[in-house]
Scaffold this motif. Structure first.
Motif, PDB file in Angstrom:
ATOM      1  N   GLY A 309       0.677  -1.129   0.203  1.00  0.00           N
ATOM      2  CA  GLY A 309      -0.058   0.131  -0.052  1.00  0.00           C
ATOM      3  C   GLY A 309       0.706   1.184   0.116  1.00  0.00           C
ATOM      4  N   VAL A 310       0.341   2.412  -0.594  1.00  0.00           N
ATOM      5  CA  VAL A 310       0.996   3.656  -0.536  1.00  0.00           C
ATOM      6  C   VAL A 310      -0.104   4.673   0.029  1.00  0.00           C
ATOM      7  CG1 VAL A 310       1.866   5.474  -2.013  1.00  0.00           C
ATOM      8  CG2 VAL A 310       2.036   3.091  -2.553  1.00  0.00           C
ATOM      9  N   SER A 311       0.165   5.296   1.027  1.00  0.00           N
ATOM     10  CA  SER A 311      -0.829   6.115   1.833  1.00  0.00           C
ATOM     11  C   SER A 311      -1.269   7.139   0.916  1.00  0.00           C
ATOM     12  CB  SER A 311      -0.068   7.080   2.803  1.00  0.00           C
ATOM     13  OG  SER A 311       0.984   7.796   2.379  1.00  0.00           O
ATOM     14  N   ALA A 312      -0.800   7.833  -0.302  1.00  0.00           N
ATOM     15  CA  ALA A 312      -1.231   8.865  -1.161  1.00  0.00           C
ATOM     16  C   ALA A 312      -0.845   8.262  -2.380  1.00  0.00           C
ATOM     17  CB  ALA A 312      -0.608   9.989  -0.704  1.00  0.00           C
ATOM     18  N   PRO A 313      -1.728   7.573  -2.987  1.00  0.00           N
ATOM     19  CA  PRO A 313      -1.328   7.092  -4.549  1.00  0.00           C
ATOM     20  C   PRO A 313      -1.498   8.061  -5.469  1.00  0.00           C
ATOM     21  CG  PRO A 313      -3.399   6.080  -3.737  1.00  0.00           C
ATOM     22  CD  PRO A 313      -2.808   6.780  -2.623  1.00  0.00           C
ATOM     23  N   VAL A 314      -2.189   9.041  -5.228  1.00  0.00           N
ATOM     24  CA  VAL A 314      -2.209  10.284  -6.088  1.00  0.00           C
ATOM     25  C   VAL A 314      -1.875  11.611  -5.198  1.00  0.00           C
ATOM     26  CG1 VAL A 314      -4.062  11.838  -7.118  1.00  0.00           C
ATOM     27  CG2 VAL A 314      -4.397   9.580  -7.293  1.00  0.00           C
ATOM     28  N   ALA A 315      -0.592  12.120  -5.660  1.00  0.00           N
ATOM     29  CA  ALA A 315      -0.038  13.368  -4.948  1.00  0.00           C
ATOM     30  C   ALA A 315       0.749  14.100  -5.792  1.00  0.00           C
ATOM     31  CB  ALA A 315       0.824  12.721  -3.742  1.00  0.00           C
ATOM     32  N   ALA A 316       1.109  15.112  -5.498  1.00  0.00           N
ATOM     33  CA  ALA A 316       2.112  16.303  -6.000  1.00  0.00           C
ATOM     34  C   ALA A 316       3.376  16.132  -5.393  1.00  0.00           C
ATOM     35  CB  ALA A 316       1.481  17.548  -5.691  1.00  0.00           C
ATOM     36  N   ALA A 317       4.484  16.692  -6.180  1.00  0.00           N
ATOM     37  CA  ALA A 317       5.656  17.047  -5.666  1.00  0.00           C
ATOM     38  C   ALA A 317       5.630  17.588  -4.185  1.00  0.00           C
ATOM     39  CB  ALA A 317       6.578  17.697  -6.610  1.00  0.00           C
ATOM     40  N   VAL A 323       4.916   4.207   2.359  1.00  0.00           N
ATOM     41  CA  VAL A 323       5.089   3.122   1.625  1.00  0.00           C
ATOM     42  C   VAL A 323       4.855   1.974   2.595  1.00  0.00           C
ATOM     43  CG1 VAL A 323       6.157   1.765  -0.213  1.00  0.00           C
ATOM     44  CG2 VAL A 323       6.085   4.331  -0.350  1.00  0.00           C
ATOM     45  N   ARG A 324       3.895   0.967   2.451  1.00  0.00           N
ATOM     46  CA  ARG A 324       4.045  -0.232   3.332  1.00  0.00           C
ATOM     47  C   ARG A 324       4.142  -1.624   2.702  1.00  0.00           C
ATOM     48  NH1 ARG A 324       2.819   1.479   8.272  1.00  0.00           N
ATOM     49  NH2 ARG A 324       1.733   3.719   8.405  1.00  0.00           N
ATOM     50  N   GLY A 325       4.613  -2.533   3.067  1.00  0.00           N
ATOM     51  CA  GLY A 325       4.949  -3.918   2.497  1.00  0.00           C
ATOM     52  C   GLY A 325       5.674  -4.926   3.219  1.00  0.00           C
ATOM     53  N   ASN A 347      16.701  10.697   0.903  1.00  0.00           N
ATOM     54  CA  ASN A 347      16.524  10.437   2.259  1.00  0.00           C
ATOM     55  C   ASN A 347      15.401   9.644   2.726  1.00  0.00           C
ATOM     56  OD1 ASN A 347      18.999  11.825   2.901  1.00  0.00           O
ATOM     57  ND2 ASN A 347      17.967  13.795   2.591  1.00  0.00           N
ATOM     58  N   PRO A 348      14.812   8.346   2.202  1.00  0.00           N
ATOM     59  CA  PRO A 348      13.721   7.773   2.759  1.00  0.00           C
ATOM     60  C   PRO A 348      14.108   7.337   4.124  1.00  0.00           C
ATOM     61  CG  PRO A 348      14.924   6.343   1.072  1.00  0.00           C
ATOM     62  CD  PRO A 348      15.682   7.841   0.986  1.00  0.00           C
ATOM     63  N   VAL A 349      13.031   7.284   4.957  1.00  0.00           N
ATOM     64  CA  VAL A 349      13.318   6.710   6.394  1.00  0.00           C
ATOM     65  C   VAL A 349      12.541   5.263   6.474  1.00  0.00           C
ATOM     66  CG1 VAL A 349      12.804   7.030   8.737  1.00  0.00           C
ATOM     67  CG2 VAL A 349      13.398   8.965   7.113  1.00  0.00           C
ATOM     68  N   ARG A 350      13.152   4.172   7.056  1.00  0.00           N
ATOM     69  CA  ARG A 350      12.467   3.028   6.883  1.00  0.00           C
ATOM     70  C   ARG A 350      12.526   2.666   8.398  1.00  0.00           C
ATOM     71  NH1 ARG A 350      16.150  -1.697   4.387  1.00  0.00           N
ATOM     72  NH2 ARG A 350      17.622  -0.824   6.142  1.00  0.00           N
ATOM     73  N   GLU A 351      11.237   2.221   8.893  1.00  0.00           N
ATOM     74  CA  GLU A 351      10.769   1.829  10.097  1.00  0.00           C
ATOM     75  C   GLU A 351      10.251   0.467   9.834  1.00  0.00           C
ATOM     76  OE1 GLU A 351       8.709   4.457  12.162  1.00  0.00           O
ATOM     77  OE2 GLU A 351      10.169   6.131  11.936  1.00  0.00           O
ATOM     78  N   GLY A 352      10.865  -0.641   9.968  1.00  0.00           N
ATOM     79  CA  GLY A 352      10.152  -2.007   9.972  1.00  0.00           C
ATOM     80  C   GLY A 352       9.757  -2.062   8.370  1.00  0.00           C
ATOM     81  N   ASP A 353       8.471  -2.257   8.260  1.00  0.00           N
ATOM     82  CA  ASP A 353       7.849  -2.614   6.957  1.00  0.00           C
ATOM     83  C   ASP A 353       7.026  -1.486   6.504  1.00  0.00           C
ATOM     84  OD1 ASP A 353       8.963  -5.013   6.344  1.00  0.00           O
ATOM     85  OD2 ASP A 353       7.368  -6.333   7.144  1.00  0.00           O
ATOM     86  N   ALA A 354       7.640  -0.125   6.913  1.00  0.00           N
ATOM     87  CA  ALA A 354       7.064   1.169   6.336  1.00  0.00           C
ATOM     88  C   ALA A 354       8.170   2.142   5.817  1.00  0.00           C
ATOM     89  CB  ALA A 354       5.946   1.727   7.347  1.00  0.00           C
ATOM     90  N   ALA A 376      14.544  -5.130  -6.893  1.00  0.00           N
ATOM     91  CA  ALA A 376      13.405  -4.087  -6.869  1.00  0.00           C
ATOM     92  C   ALA A 376      11.955  -4.796  -6.794  1.00  0.00           C
ATOM     93  CB  ALA A 376      13.352  -3.206  -8.276  1.00  0.00           C
ATOM     94  N   SER A 377      11.043  -4.084  -6.087  1.00  0.00           N
ATOM     95  CA  SER A 377       9.396  -4.555  -6.137  1.00  0.00           C
ATOM     96  C   SER A 377       8.902  -4.332  -7.278  1.00  0.00           C
ATOM     97  CB  SER A 377       8.961  -3.758  -4.911  1.00  0.00           C
ATOM     98  OG  SER A 377       8.739  -2.236  -5.292  1.00  0.00           O
ATOM     99  N   LEU A 378       7.778  -4.860  -7.487  1.00  0.00           N
ATOM    100  CA  LEU A 378       7.004  -4.582  -8.732  1.00  0.00           C
ATOM    101  C   LEU A 378       6.500  -3.121  -8.383  1.00  0.00           C
ATOM    102  CD1 LEU A 378       4.862  -7.862  -8.949  1.00  0.00           C
ATOM    103  CD2 LEU A 378       6.911  -7.168 -10.368  1.00  0.00           C
ATOM    104  N   PRO A 379       6.340  -2.374  -9.612  1.00  0.00           N
ATOM    105  CA  PRO A 379       5.542  -0.881  -9.289  1.00  0.00           C
ATOM    106  C   PRO A 379       4.329  -0.748  -8.526  1.00  0.00           C
ATOM    107  CG  PRO A 379       6.425  -1.313 -11.378  1.00  0.00           C
ATOM    108  CD  PRO A 379       6.178  -2.668 -10.831  1.00  0.00           C
ATOM    109  N   ALA A 380       4.077  -0.096  -7.468  1.00  0.00           N
ATOM    110  CA  ALA A 380       2.932   0.198  -6.882  1.00  0.00           C
ATOM    111  C   ALA A 380       2.429   1.530  -7.540  1.00  0.00           C
ATOM    112  CB  ALA A 380       3.079   0.373  -5.531  1.00  0.00           C
TER     113      ALA A 380
END
Length: 750
Positions: A309-317, A323-325, A347-354, A376-380
């Motif tokens: 899942g992606v918290s905001a699949p429609v978003a702006a810059a 991103v969860r998985g 600088n993405p921040v990873r906390e467990g599976d988020a 690489a994962s499949l694209p979400a």
């Protein structure tokens, strides 16, 4: 009519799932080929006016004396969504007889427990935890929570054709258009068209709120190689499935890893390879029309992170995403990275599976990809917002009145997107705005309202005048819900939410910000409304065309089509037989000369005279609204008023006129609006017994024989202030909420 002093507010599929759903046919020899299966039932999304998607922007303030009026409507279908579109041949001409098939593009084709096809732990079709949901020999599907597939499934071969029976399909008509009823109310789809000559077209990841356009071309071929995971020791690649996810195009590799998929529609398409227990690989291929493309070798990866899942699949810059998985590697410490639209995230921040990250300034709609340890994962699914447009029904809002704003989001190519989450704010002291986009006028002056998502902002300027008349609002019944009109905006509704907006400003030739004078169905998927001195038709393709009347004809001239003429069109309604009645006036020296024009389905116009222009001891009559009684011999009703000159104040006497069966005689009785000081009827309807129902002050009232109004005591209406109403084809009454999103249907009051 005098304006009211109180103003009314106006992915991919998981690899195992895609493999299970692909219906492939192995050709003999070491290289296997596959012809796609014929579609079973198809469609495409549409903002249509069959009340389809109408996306628009409302229009402005009606003349100062104008009250609200409205049209007809009908109940929603039980479930599903109608998708529409058009298919053309390579020469640009309509492709008649093309078969259109719709496939679900997301991972929940037959969802269970909110997961993918059957996975009991949110996994894919075949669990990697040894749960044995599908036997390796392609045996029976076992769902050990009894949550059930749509039908019991015993696969007729190794993981084949689970998709077949449920595929929506349709066939194009002589104009190349198609319409398909989908089993689900919303989602994203892959839409394929196959012409009689074998020409094909495929559009991936189509939103349900859009109409689909498909251009047929000669199909091509994808031919290449699959390689085993590095260091895996795998030497026999027989049976590796290579497929285009969310479609029927698939092939199995030979022992040496070679594969061929034939008959593939031309275009940029994703390509995946999978063998359970061996690994996965993905790429993108550009299939040439009538040619062959050879992608880089698909090297399988033994372990792949999965985005759930992606918290905001429609978003702006600049927007913050979560991103969860699974398999993000936090416990093992592998290096990881995130790309959005093909651009690395800083600088993405990873906390467990988020993973928390910010959408970069550049990039497109290729999706969100998490890479862990080089895999690489499949694209979400992800859609980038490039533009926000904020639209108001008109340029004004009254002091202490509430008005809706409409929001439209566009991607970098200018294509419409689902509405993203935005932050609303107001500038200046004239207006305020709440978190849903409802604006309230606070003080006379000017203000600006802004909507922001990430680094993208849209705005609209509004005036709060000393005197204000709301845009007129109408509600009409559609084949798949309802259509509402306010000002020059037409809204497509499904009863609980808005599905699209069509802005007719600049298209309809109305003076200034004048509102549409009405909106009624033409019985053929289109709509009729007034455009100065003529009736026009708004077709399902959202194109306008003349229906009756023209500037070259006199305002009182009867005739057919353009041979007829109209004055100022004020209101229009349609009866159960398809006849449209138009309330119009002509400006004359001592007031307005009113009449009703009867327009049959073949556009023949005749005139019904109204009572005399003026009466002794008072101002001329002014007519405001039409209503049509039900049945095979409908009765025509007209609400009117006149100012009592002798009273020396602004008091009005109001009357409801009814045309008698002889077609020429009118009878009237008074309507007592005194308890509703400074308010005028918003809408008018007639029940089966001929009793008039009036919407006034946001509440529904019954008009008694003595003209007194009594509020209708229906519990469903107690907490439902309404803007407009309409009689449905089923004989019930539908009402539009003041936020212009919700519609409720109640039994017709007696």
């Amino acid at each position: 009519m005098t304006p009211s002093a109180t103003c009314r507010p106006p992915r991919w599929l998981p690899l195992a799932l895609a493999a299970a759903l692909s219906a492939c046919v192995a050709a003999p020899g070491s290289r296997l080929s596959l012809e796609p299966q014929k579609p079973a039932r198809g469609g495409s999304p549409a903002p249509t006016t069959t009340p389809g998607d109408l996306r628009a922007t409302p229009n402005g303030t009606p003349p100062a004396e104008r009250p609200a009026a409205q049209a007809s409507q009908r109940p929603l279908p039980a479930a599903g969504l109608t998708l529409t579109g058009r298919v053309v041949s390579p020469d640009g001409k309509p492709a008649a007889g093309a078969r259109v098939t719709v496939y679900r593009a997301d991972a929940r084709l037959i969802g269970i427990d909110g997961g993918s096809l059957i996975g009991i732990d949110g996994g894919s079709l075949v669990s990697d935890r040894g749960s044995g949901l599908i036997g390796i020999d392609g045996g029976s599907v076992v769902a050990n929570r009894a949550s059930g597939l749509r039908a019991a499934a015993t696969l007729a071969g190794p993981r084949r054709a689970l998709l077949q029976a449920e595929q929506p399909t349709g066939v194009t008509d002589a104009t190349g258009r198609f319409r398909v009823q989908l089993p689900d109310a919303e989602g994203r789809y892959n839409v394929e068209a196959v012409g009689a000559s074998g020409l094909k077209a495929l559009q991936m990841d189509v939103a349900t709120a859009r109409e689909v356009s498909l251009a047929l071309e000669r199909p091509g071929t994808v031919s290449g190689m699959v390689a085993p995971p590095p260091g895996s020791g795998v030497t026999d690649l027989l049976g590796v499935e290579v497929f285009i996810p969310g479609t029927s195009y698939s092939a199995k590799a030979a022992s040496d890893g070679s594969f061929t998929i034939t008959g593939v529609p031309a275009g940029m398409l994703p390509l995946l390879a999978e063998r359970q227990g061996v690994g996965l690989a993905s790429t993108v291929v550009d299939v040439p029309a009538g040619g062959t493309v050879t992608p880089p070798t698909l090297t399988l990866q033994a372990s792949r992170p999965t985005i759930t899942g992606v918290s905001a699949p429609v978003a702006a810059a600049g927007s913050r995403l979560v991103v969860r998985g699974t398999g993000f590697g936090a416990a093992r410490g592998e290096t990881f990275s995130v790309t959005i639209g093909g651009v690395p995230v800083s600088n993405p921040v990873r906390e467990g599976d988020a993973i928390t990250c910010v959408v970069p300034d550049r990039g497109g709609n290729e999706g969100v990809v998490v890479t862990v340890g080089g895999v690489a994962s499949l694209p979400a699914s992800f859609r980038r917002v490039a533009t926000l447009r904020v639209t108001a029904a008109g340029p004004q809002v009254g002091v202490q009145s509430v008005a809706r704003l409409w929001l439209e989001a566009l991607d970098p190519q200018g294509q419409p997107l689902p509405t993203p989450e935005v932050t609303w704010r107001a500038e200046g002291s004239a207006v305020s705005v709440d978190s849903s986009g409802l604006v309230r006028g606070l003080a006379v002056g000017y203000g600006k309202v802004l909507a922001t998502t990430g680094n993208v902002t849209g705005s609209v300027e509004l005036e709060v005048p000393g005197e204000y008349a709301e845009p007129t609002t109408y509600l009409a019944e559609a084949d798949d819900g309802y259509v509402a009109a306010i000002g020059q905006l037409v809204l497509r509704l499904d009863g609980t939410r808005e599905r699209g907006v069509l802005d007719l400003r600049g298209t309809i030739d109305l003076a200034g910000d004048a509102s549409l004078p009405g909106l009624v169905s033409d019985g053929q998927g289109g709509w009729l409304t007034g455009d100065r001195e003529r009736l026009v038709r708004l077709g399902p393709d959202q194109q306008l065309s003349g229906f009756a009347g023209s500037s070259a004809s006199r305002a009182t001239q009867d005739g057919r089509g353009p041979a007829a003429g109209f004055g100022v069109i004020w209101d229009l309604r349609r009866d159960d037989q398809g006849t449209v009645y138009v309330l119009q006036y002509i400006q004359v020296a001592n007031g307005k000369d009113w009449s009703v024009r009867k327009v049959t389905p073949d556009a023949t116009v005749t005139t019904i005279q109204l009572p005399d222009l003026a009466e002794p001891g008072g101002e001329p009559l002014s007519y405001q609204q039409l209503a049509i009684g039900p049945g095979a011999a409908p009765r025509l009703h007209v609400f009117g008023d006149r100012q009592r000159e002798a009273s020396g104040d602004d008091a009005y006497e109001n009357r409801l006129w009814t045309l008698q069966p002889d077609g020429t005689t009118w009878q009237h009785h008074p309507v007592d609006l005194a308890p509703h000081q400074n308010l005028w009827p918003q809408d008018l309807a007639i029940n089966d017994r001929g009793t008039a129902l009036v919407l006034i002050g946001r509440r529904l009232h019954r008009v008694a024989a003595d003209g007194k109004l009594a509020e209708v005591a229906d519990p469903a209406l107690k907490d439902f202030p309404a803007l407009a109403m309409t009689r449905t084809r089923a004989g019930s009454l539908a009402l539009l909420s003041t936020d212009m999103r919700r519609v409720i249907t109640v039994p017709m009051p007696e």
